[in-house]
Design a protein around this motif. Structure first.
Motif, mmCIF file in Angstrom:
data_model
loop_
_atom_site.group_PDB
_atom_site.id
_atom_site.type_symbol
_atom_site.label_atom_id
_atom_site.label_comp_id
_atom_site.label_asym_id
_atom_site.label_seq_id
_atom_site.Cartn_x
_atom_site.Cartn_y
_atom_site.Cartn_z
ATOM 1 N N GLY A 54 3.090 47.957 18.729
ATOM 2 C CA GLY A 54 3.170 46.681 18.046
ATOM 3 C C GLY A 54 3.996 45.639 18.771
ATOM 4 N N LEU A 55 3.923 45.638 20.112
ATOM 5 C CA LEU A 55 4.745 44.736 20.908
ATOM 6 C C LEU A 55 3.905 43.637 21.550
ATOM 7 N N PRO A 56 4.445 42.432 21.660
ATOM 8 C CA PRO A 56 3.769 41.390 22.430
ATOM 9 C C PRO A 56 3.912 41.684 23.910
ATOM 10 N N PRO A 57 3.018 41.195 24.748
ATOM 11 C CA PRO A 57 3.071 41.510 26.179
ATOM 12 C C PRO A 57 4.342 41.033 26.861
ATOM 13 N N GLU A 58 4.941 39.933 26.374
ATOM 14 C CA GLU A 58 6.161 39.427 27.009
ATOM 15 C C GLU A 58 7.375 40.312 26.743
ATOM 16 N N ALA A 59 7.212 41.353 25.926
ATOM 17 C CA ALA A 59 8.307 42.288 25.694
ATOM 18 C C ALA A 59 8.511 43.230 26.877
ATOM 19 N N LEU A 60 7.566 43.231 27.805
ATOM 20 C CA LEU A 60 7.608 44.177 28.915
ATOM 21 C C LEU A 60 7.582 43.435 30.250
ATOM 22 N N GLU A 61 8.474 43.832 31.152
ATOM 23 C CA GLU A 61 8.458 43.341 32.524
ATOM 24 C C GLU A 61 8.219 44.528 33.450
ATOM 25 N N ALA A 78 -6.037 43.207 42.203
ATOM 26 C CA ALA A 78 -6.831 43.198 40.970
ATOM 27 C C ALA A 78 -6.007 43.697 39.790
ATOM 28 N N THR A 79 -5.243 44.776 40.011
ATOM 29 C CA THR A 79 -4.432 45.336 38.927
ATOM 30 C C THR A 79 -3.354 44.356 38.483
ATOM 31 N N LEU A 80 -2.677 43.732 39.443
ATOM 32 C CA LEU A 80 -1.650 42.756 39.094
ATOM 33 C C LEU A 80 -2.250 41.564 38.355
ATOM 34 N N GLY A 81 -3.437 41.150 38.762
ATOM 35 C CA GLY A 81 -4.108 40.063 38.061
ATOM 36 C C GLY A 81 -4.449 40.431 36.625
ATOM 37 N N GLN A 82 -4.867 41.674 36.417
ATOM 38 C CA GLN A 82 -5.181 42.142 35.069
ATOM 39 C C GLN A 82 -3.922 42.202 34.198
ATOM 40 N N LEU A 83 -2.822 42.641 34.781
ATOM 41 C CA LEU A 83 -1.572 42.702 34.020
ATOM 42 C C LEU A 83 -1.100 41.297 33.648
ATOM 43 N N GLN A 84 -1.222 40.369 34.583
ATOM 44 C CA GLN A 84 -0.853 38.985 34.285
ATOM 45 C C GLN A 84 -1.740 38.425 33.174
ATOM 46 N N ALA A 85 -3.027 38.757 33.194
ATOM 47 C CA ALA A 85 -3.942 38.274 32.167
ATOM 48 C C ALA A 85 -3.561 38.806 30.790
ATOM 49 N N LEU A 86 -2.960 39.993 30.754
ATOM 50 C CA LEU A 86 -2.487 40.547 29.487
ATOM 51 C C LEU A 86 -1.281 39.771 28.947
ATOM 52 N N GLY A 87 -0.562 39.079 29.858
ATOM 53 C CA GLY A 87 0.655 38.393 29.461
ATOM 54 C C GLY A 87 1.918 39.141 29.834
ATOM 55 N N VAL A 88 1.763 40.271 30.553
ATOM 56 C CA VAL A 88 2.915 41.043 31.008
ATOM 57 C C VAL A 88 3.553 40.330 32.200
ATOM 58 N N ARG A 89 4.867 40.249 32.217
ATOM 59 C CA ARG A 89 5.571 39.578 33.303
ATOM 60 C C ARG A 89 5.797 40.540 34.457
ATOM 61 N N LEU A 90 5.649 40.028 35.680
ATOM 62 C CA LEU A 90 5.748 40.843 36.880
ATOM 63 C C LEU A 90 6.897 40.360 37.751
ATOM 64 N N ALA A 91 7.592 41.306 38.382
ATOM 65 C CA ALA A 91 8.737 40.971 39.229
ATOM 66 C C ALA A 91 8.692 41.793 40.505
ATOM 67 N N ILE A 92 9.250 41.208 41.585
ATOM 68 C CA ILE A 92 9.438 41.945 42.834
ATOM 69 C C ILE A 92 10.892 42.367 42.910
ATOM 70 N N ASP A 93 11.114 43.671 42.988
ATOM 71 C CA ASP A 93 12.457 44.242 43.024
ATOM 72 C C ASP A 93 12.949 44.342 44.472
ATOM 73 N N ASP A 94 14.278 44.312 44.643
ATOM 74 C CA ASP A 94 14.902 44.492 45.970
ATOM 75 C C ASP A 94 14.360 43.500 46.993
ATOM 76 N N PHE A 95 14.137 42.261 46.573
ATOM 77 C CA PHE A 95 13.530 41.291 47.478
ATOM 78 C C PHE A 95 14.446 41.007 48.668
ATOM 79 N N GLY A 96 13.831 40.913 49.848
ATOM 80 C CA GLY A 96 14.568 40.615 51.067
ATOM 81 C C GLY A 96 14.807 41.817 51.953
ATOM 82 N N THR A 97 14.450 43.019 51.475
ATOM 83 C CA THR A 97 14.713 44.236 52.246
ATOM 84 C C THR A 97 13.487 44.734 52.994
ATOM 85 N N GLY A 98 12.316 44.157 52.708
ATOM 86 C CA GLY A 98 11.090 44.604 53.367
ATOM 87 C C GLY A 98 10.860 43.884 54.688
ATOM 88 N N TYR A 99 9.822 44.299 55.385
ATOM 89 C CA TYR A 99 9.490 43.707 56.686
ATOM 90 C C TYR A 99 8.061 43.170 56.626
#
Length: 203
Positions: A54-61, A78-99
């Motif tokens: 019974g949760l709204p999509p913005e309750a989950l990141e 495609a998967t990230l686009g589908q999650l965004q379409a649901l209204g779920v918020r997406l984040a990139i963790d540990d930004f700046g450590t990749g190459y």
């Protein structure tokens, strides 16, 4: 049920419990693995978990690491686009450590960039870390992302981040890790304080 699905479901159940206790609703962040993103109909699993609790999509990141973002696969996109379409918020963790090239930032439907703790650690004494953090905040703002600093442990770190426009912070300077019960009590207090506030306090 695999461990990834179990973690998502447990997070949603805890969020629903806090809601039923009258606590202020804040999003709960859960880290994803590349295996989950490659699973068929992963977005359907997330949708079902939200619906069942019974949760709204913005309750989950949902958070992915920069290394996962570097995959650039059509399935991941495609998967990230589908999650965004649901209204779920997406984040990139540990930004700046990749190459990787920064080009994925303009293609991925992200909401937040989380600044890695390794850069926050040096803010009080390292001009290089200061420059990197300011650059990350600048990039995020230019792309319309929220910035979150990880591992904030001192007032000096917090003041630098606040002065340079970081949006959110997490770390020992604000709170040590707490149990679900303690967090529920804290959120209840915050909710009641907000509801009872009638006018600004005067000094």
């Amino acid at each position: 049920m695999d461990i990834g699905t179990w973690v998502l479901n447990a997070a949603a159940q805890q969020q629903a419990l806090w809601r039923d206790q009258g606590a202020m609703q804040v999003p709960v962040a859960v880290n994803l693995s590349v295996v989950q993103l490659y699973r068929d109909d992963f977005s359907g699993t997330v949708e079902a978990i939200l619906r069942d609790n019974g949760l709204p999509p913005e309750a989950l990141e949902l958070e992915i690491t920069e290394s996962v973002a570097m995959e650039h696969s059509a399935h991941t996109m495609a998967t990230l686009g589908q999650l965004q379409a649901l209204g779920v918020r997406l984040a990139i963790d540990d930004f700046g450590t990749g190459y990787s090239s920064l080009s994925y930032l303009k293609r991925f439907p992200m909401y937040k960039l989380k600044i890695d703790k390794s850069f926050v650690d040096g803010l009080a004494h390292s001009a290089e870390d200061q420059a990197i953090v300011m650059a990350i905040i600048g990039i995020a703002k230019g792309l319309g992302f929220i910035t979150v600093a990880e591992g904030v442990e001192t007032r000096e770190q917090w003041e630098f981040l606040r002065t340079h426009g970081c949006d959110e912070y997490q770390g020992y300077y604000f709170s040590k890790p707490a149990s679900a019960d303690d967090i529920g009590t804290l959120l209840q207090g915050s909710h009641e304080g907000s509801a009872n506030k009638s006018r600004p306090a005067r000094e």
